[in-house]
Design an enzyme around this catalytic site. Structure first.
Site, short mmCIF file in Angstrom:
data_model
loop_
_atom_site.label_atom_id
_atom_site.label_comp_id
_atom_site.label_asym_id
_atom_site.label_seq_id
_atom_site.Cartn_x
_atom_site.Cartn_y
_atom_site.Cartn_z
N SER A 1 1.22 -0.88 -0.18
CA SER A 1 0.17 0.01 0.17
C SER A 1 0.37 1.34 -0.15
O SER A 1 0.03 2.37 -0.91
CB SER A 1 -0.67 -0.43 1.39
OG SER A 1 -0.49 0.11 2.61
N HIS B 1 -5.41 -3.66 -2.25
CA HIS B 1 -4.97 -3.00 -3.24
C HIS B 1 -4.31 -3.17 -4.85
O HIS B 1 -4.26 -2.61 -5.91
CB HIS B 1 -3.73 -1.75 -2.70
CG HIS B 1 -4.12 -1.22 -1.47
ND1 HIS B 1 -3.99 -0.01 -1.89
CD2 HIS B 1 -3.41 -1.31 -0.46
CE1 HIS B 1 -4.18 0.59 -0.38
NE2 HIS B 1 -3.67 -0.09 -0.15
N LYS C 1 -11.71 0.51 -0.86
CA LYS C 1 -11.19 1.51 -2.19
C LYS C 1 -11.84 1.17 -3.61
O LYS C 1 -12.80 1.66 -4.13
CB LYS C 1 -10.04 0.45 -2.88
CG LYS C 1 -9.10 0.36 -1.31
CD LYS C 1 -7.86 -0.12 -0.53
CE LYS C 1 -7.36 0.39 0.63
NZ LYS C 1 -8.45 -0.08 2.05
#
Length: 392
Positions: free
Chosen positions: A182, A210, A241
């Site tokens: 990340s 991610h 996300k």
């Protein structure tokens, strides 16, 4: 010694406030988009994990509204008892199908997902092999489990093998890695990890918070990127996300999922994801399926950003993700640069120890598929001007 003496002695935040460079808790006054209004001014947003730009998509917003109208605002209980909605089951089935695993389960947050998965499946006689740059939630999950954690150097397969040779052959072994790291934007050496896992009879878990929506065909994630979905035992991800919502998930075999559902204390004793968040993630997933070009666009913008910063004189490490770190090394310099960028209308995230090594502080920039080249050029001009002024 008073319990709260430590609070009195904690002066770091106060010191940074006095210097005028405190970087946290800035107040957002608009939607999470490519530009935002923050504390009364326009800022180019380069600090969000809204990778595919779906937090403002009309279909996603409409799905949340309809779910609240039908189910209300919350479930008022755990999935284990009264908190399972048809929405939860549909979302889990859709995630398992899209990622390519037998089954899935959802958690109330991404952080809680790692806590709930690792603490459930790792027992007193088991070992966890953990990349040194893994997310904080993985480290906390290792502490919550009864297993023994062994760290290996970041993406270093020789060091991982050295660690594996230290473990009794008959012990349970779980190799845990971020898919996309990340802070640095690095991609895990998953082929190397899988090879060693087979050699030493270890299981593999990938934190793809991610990676989902970023890597692999249609954004299916890091394992798909390497063609290794079948070789990875557990894949964890988040809704906060690319899926524009809140919560987390785990995909694995039905056997592993069923065990975790009945043994994960963070799952059993937490309220389930609210209806609106469930519907939001479902709508976002539908758009990702329908519009795979968003993932390709995000990748192209990552290349554009790296190339543009290098052309402007900055040293940028190569990677293939929308996370573009700018190394500033010293902690106070990092905060000063960050403050000037914020005042000039560019929002980035300063990353300091313990999230980095003391001499590897950085500014973390992250992109959305909805950014434009013109907007990135505006931001990069400002970034280069400010960062280079501190290098002279």
């Amino acid at each position: 010694m008073s319990l709260f003496d430590k609070c009195e002695k904690f002066t770091l935040a106060r010191d940074f406030r006095e210097k005028g460079i405190y970087p946290y808790f800035h107040c957002l006054e608009s939607r999470q988009d490519i530009t935002v209004t923050m504390e009364g001014h326009r800022r180019i947003m380069l600090g969000s994990n809204n990778y595919l730009g779906l937090t403002v998509h009309p279909e996603v917003i409409e799905a949340a509204v309809h779910a609240m109208e039908k189910y209300g605002t919350g479930c008022s209980g755990s999935r284990f008892l009264n908190g399972t909605l048809r929405l939860h089951i549909e979302l889990e089935e859709a995630l398992a199908d899209y990622i390519g695993k037998e089954s899935a389960m959802t958690f109330s947050t991404g952080f809680q997902s790692n806590l709930g998965i690792i603490s459930a499946i790792v027992g007193p006689n088991d070992y966890i092999l953990c990349d040194r740059e893994n997310h904080a939630s993985i480290y906390d999950a290792c502490r919550l489990s009864y297993g023994k954690m062994l760290r290996y150097r970041h993406n270093d397969m020789a060091d991982l093998e050295r660690r594996l040779t230290q473990i009794p052959e008959d012990a349970g072994k779980l190799i845990v890695t971020d898919g996309v790291f990340s802070m640095s934007g690095d991609i895990a050496d998953l082929p190397g990890i899988v090879t060693l896992a087979k050699k030493y009879d270890a299981a593999v878990m990938v934190d793809d918070a991610h990676g989902f929506g970023v890597l692999g065909e249609g954004g299916r994630g890091t394992a798909a990127h390497f063609g290794l979905t079948d070789e990875v035992d557990v894949i964890m991800g988040t809704f906060s996300k690319s899926l524009a919502s809140l919560g987390g998930y785990m995909v694995a075999s039905e056997r592993i999922i069923d065990f975790t559902r009945h043994n994960s204390r963070p799952f059993i004793f937490s309220a389930s994801i609210p209806p609106a968040m469930c519907a939001t993630a479902m709508a976002a997933l539908s758009i990702i399926k329908r519009e795979p070009e968003r993932v390709a666009r995000l990748s192209a913008l990552g290349d554009y950003m790296r190339s543009g910063l290098k052309k402007r004189g900055l040293t940028i490490k190569e990677a293939k993700t929308p996370i573009v770190p700018i190394y500033t090394y010293d902690a106070e310099d990092t905060l000063r640069i960050n403050h000037v960028l914020y005042e000039k209308g560019v929002f980035v995230n300063p990353v300091l120890p313990p999230a980095t090594a003391p001499t590897e502080c950085l500014l973390r920039t992250s992109l959305m598929a909805t950014h434009t080249e013109d907007l990135l050029d505006e931001a990069m001009d400002t970034i280069a001007q400010v960062v280079l002024s501190y290098e002279k």
